[in-house]
Scaffold this active site. Structure first.
Site, PDB file in Angstrom:
ATOM      1  N   HIS A  78      38.950  34.340  36.790  1.00 52.70           N
ATOM      2  CA  HIS A  78      37.682  34.994  36.450  1.00 52.70           C
ATOM      3  C   HIS A  78      37.903  36.499  36.486  1.00 52.70           C
ATOM      4  O   HIS A  78      38.962  36.968  36.921  1.00 52.70           O
ATOM      5  CB  HIS A  78      36.553  34.556  37.397  1.00 52.70           C
ATOM      6  CG  HIS A  78      36.722  34.978  38.818  1.00 52.70           C
ATOM      7  ND1 HIS A  78      37.779  34.561  39.605  1.00 52.70           N
ATOM      8  CD2 HIS A  78      35.982  35.795  39.615  1.00 52.70           C
ATOM      9  CE1 HIS A  78      37.667  35.083  40.807  1.00 52.70           C
ATOM     10  NE2 HIS A  78      36.587  35.852  40.841  1.00 52.70           N
ATOM     11  N   HIS A  80      36.470  39.058  38.087  1.00 52.93           N
ATOM     12  CA  HIS A  80      36.234  39.930  39.248  1.00 52.93           C
ATOM     13  C   HIS A  80      37.441  40.857  39.437  1.00 52.93           C
ATOM     14  O   HIS A  80      38.594  40.438  39.262  1.00 52.93           O
ATOM     15  CB  HIS A  80      36.035  39.094  40.514  1.00 52.93           C
ATOM     16  CG  HIS A  80      34.607  38.929  40.924  1.00 52.93           C
ATOM     17  ND1 HIS A  80      34.146  37.811  41.571  1.00 52.93           N
ATOM     18  CD2 HIS A  80      33.525  39.762  40.795  1.00 52.93           C
ATOM     19  CE1 HIS A  80      32.843  37.949  41.823  1.00 52.93           C
ATOM     20  NE2 HIS A  80      32.452  39.116  41.361  1.00 52.93           N
ATOM     21  N   ASP A  82      38.966  42.018  42.045  1.00 51.07           N
ATOM     22  CA  ASP A  82      40.039  41.695  43.004  1.00 51.07           C
ATOM     23  C   ASP A  82      41.073  40.733  42.409  1.00 51.07           C
ATOM     24  O   ASP A  82      42.182  40.620  42.935  1.00 51.07           O
ATOM     25  CB  ASP A  82      39.486  41.167  44.348  1.00 51.07           C
ATOM     26  CG  ASP A  82      38.560  39.983  44.224  1.00 51.07           C
ATOM     27  OD1 ASP A  82      37.713  39.972  43.311  1.00 51.07           O
ATOM     28  OD2 ASP A  82      38.659  39.059  45.051  1.00 51.07           O
ATOM     29  N   HIS A  83      40.727  40.094  41.280  1.00 55.97           N
ATOM     30  CA  HIS A  83      41.660  39.185  40.618  1.00 55.97           C
ATOM     31  C   HIS A  83      42.295  39.808  39.374  1.00 55.97           C
ATOM     32  O   HIS A  83      43.151  39.182  38.747  1.00 55.97           O
ATOM     33  CB  HIS A  83      40.955  37.881  40.224  1.00 55.97           C
ATOM     34  CG  HIS A  83      40.463  37.134  41.421  1.00 55.97           C
ATOM     35  ND1 HIS A  83      40.984  35.931  41.842  1.00 55.97           N
ATOM     36  CD2 HIS A  83      39.492  37.449  42.324  1.00 55.97           C
ATOM     37  CE1 HIS A  83      40.371  35.526  42.938  1.00 55.97           C
ATOM     38  NE2 HIS A  83      39.455  36.432  43.255  1.00 55.97           N
ATOM     39  N   HIS A 170      31.331  29.895  40.193  1.00 60.41           N
ATOM     40  CA  HIS A 170      31.408  31.215  40.812  1.00 60.41           C
ATOM     41  C   HIS A 170      30.322  32.080  40.178  1.00 60.41           C
ATOM     42  O   HIS A 170      29.490  31.590  39.422  1.00 60.41           O
ATOM     43  CB  HIS A 170      32.822  31.781  40.606  1.00 60.41           C
ATOM     44  CG  HIS A 170      33.155  32.938  41.497  1.00 60.41           C
ATOM     45  ND1 HIS A 170      32.909  32.944  42.854  1.00 60.41           N
ATOM     46  CD2 HIS A 170      33.725  34.139  41.219  1.00 60.41           C
ATOM     47  CE1 HIS A 170      33.322  34.105  43.344  1.00 60.41           C
ATOM     48  NE2 HIS A 170      33.800  34.845  42.380  1.00 60.41           N
ATOM     49  N   HIS A 255      43.235  33.388  49.677  1.00 55.78           N
ATOM     50  CA  HIS A 255      41.976  34.129  49.464  1.00 55.78           C
ATOM     51  C   HIS A 255      40.992  33.720  50.575  1.00 55.78           C
ATOM     52  O   HIS A 255      39.858  33.359  50.313  1.00 55.78           O
ATOM     53  CB  HIS A 255      41.425  33.785  48.079  1.00 55.78           C
ATOM     54  CG  HIS A 255      40.482  34.825  47.514  1.00 55.78           C
ATOM     55  ND1 HIS A 255      39.967  35.850  48.244  1.00 55.78           N
ATOM     56  CD2 HIS A 255      39.966  34.971  46.272  1.00 55.78           C
ATOM     57  CE1 HIS A 255      39.178  36.586  47.480  1.00 55.78           C
ATOM     58  NE2 HIS A 255      39.161  36.081  46.265  1.00 55.78           N
TER      59      HIS A 255
END
Ligand SMILES: [Zn+2]
Ligand SMILES: [Zn+2]
Length: 285
Positions: A78, A80, A82-83, A170, A255
């Protein structure tokens, strides 16, 4: 070279590149996992630090496929940050040190726009490196990206692996991925609330890699985040229930967030009787 050695080289391995959260923990890079099969590395997510963690894995474990200039394919769970903060790193670092083929990227809707914007943001770099004086003049295609926006189902197949995406739950469009080779099956959750699709995809898979938070840690967070996490992340209690049904041979936590690793370990042990480990950056399974 013995046949056994050849087989060992071809066998699927999982390298945990980053187990981190948005927290800037120097011991835990941002979320990223590599599946290595047939001398190729298939990455899932690009947390911050991803290329240097891959280089570290190449050096520590002697995995040539993880050398930075050989990184060429990634699946995004996805969008976001942080990814994906490591996404420009995946585009540009391997190219500047020699990758001559485009990066292949698979992920949710919005990936193409993100890719176009990143290439536009680095326009001066790309133009300078590919002009008559540029060190990458002879292989501009190494900075090209083929971005594929996916739907659930088989999204990728080659002589080494078959990759199946499944919808997760999510805060935005999100996917988990299952990797199949003749010898192993690996399921990676990404960020998600517990979903039946993860159980169905695993069904006695070899390795399930899943995100998790402990209830005690969640209780220390602001109320807004607690509400968010209840809808879009997974507690130890929920993961224990999910894994009990999914029955992976090995469950790897990544995570993750707990009051401490000890708290996470004991909380999970109290709830789950299957085989599990707390993933650490650069572990190989
Ligand atoms: Zn997320
Ligand atoms: Zn995340």
């Amino acid at each position: 070279m013995s046949a056994g050695f050849v087989l060992a080289l071809a066998a699927l391995r999982v390298v945990i590149l980053g187990t981190g959260t948005p927290n800037a923990d120097p011991e835990r890079s941002g979320p990223s996992v590599a599946v290595v099969a047939g001398n190729r590395a298939y990455l899932v997510d690009c947390g911050p630090g991803v290329v240097r963690r891959a280089a570290a894995a190449a050096a520590r474990h002697g995995i040539a496929a993880m050398q930075a200039d050989r990184l060429g394919i990634v699946f995004i769970t996805h969008l976001h940050s942080d990814h994906t903060v490591g996404y420009p790193d995946m585009i540009f670092t391997p190219w500047t040190i020699g990758r001559r083929v485009p990066l292949e990227v698979y992920g949710p809707k919005g990936l193409k726009a993100m890719t176009q914007h990143l290439l536009q943001a680095y326009r001066v770099d790309i133009e300078t490196r590919t002009n008559a004086d540029g060190n990458q003049h002879d292989f501009p295609q190494g900075a090209h990206v083929n971005a594929h926006e996916i739907k659930p189902g088989v999204v990728y197949q080659d002589e080494n692996v078959t990759v199946t995406a499944f919808a997760t739950k999510h805060a935005m469009e999100s996917y988990g991925y299952r990797f199949d080779t003749p010898d192993r099956s690996i399921v990676i959750s990404g960020d998600t609330n517990p979903v039946q699709a993860t159980i169905d995809m695993c069904r006695s898979c070899d390795v399930l890699i899943h995100e998790v938070d402990t209830p005690a840690w969640l209780a220390t967070r602001p109320e807004r985040f607690q509400k968010f996490a209840a809808k879009y992340h997974t507690t130890t209690k929920e993961l224990a229930e999910l894994a009990t049904q999914a029955k992976p041979r090995l469950l790897i936590l990544y995570h993750y967030a707990g009051l401490s690793n000890e708290e996470l370990l004991h909380d999970m042990m109290a709830r789950y009787t299957g085989h599990f480990v707390i993933g650490r950056d650069l572990d190989v399974y």
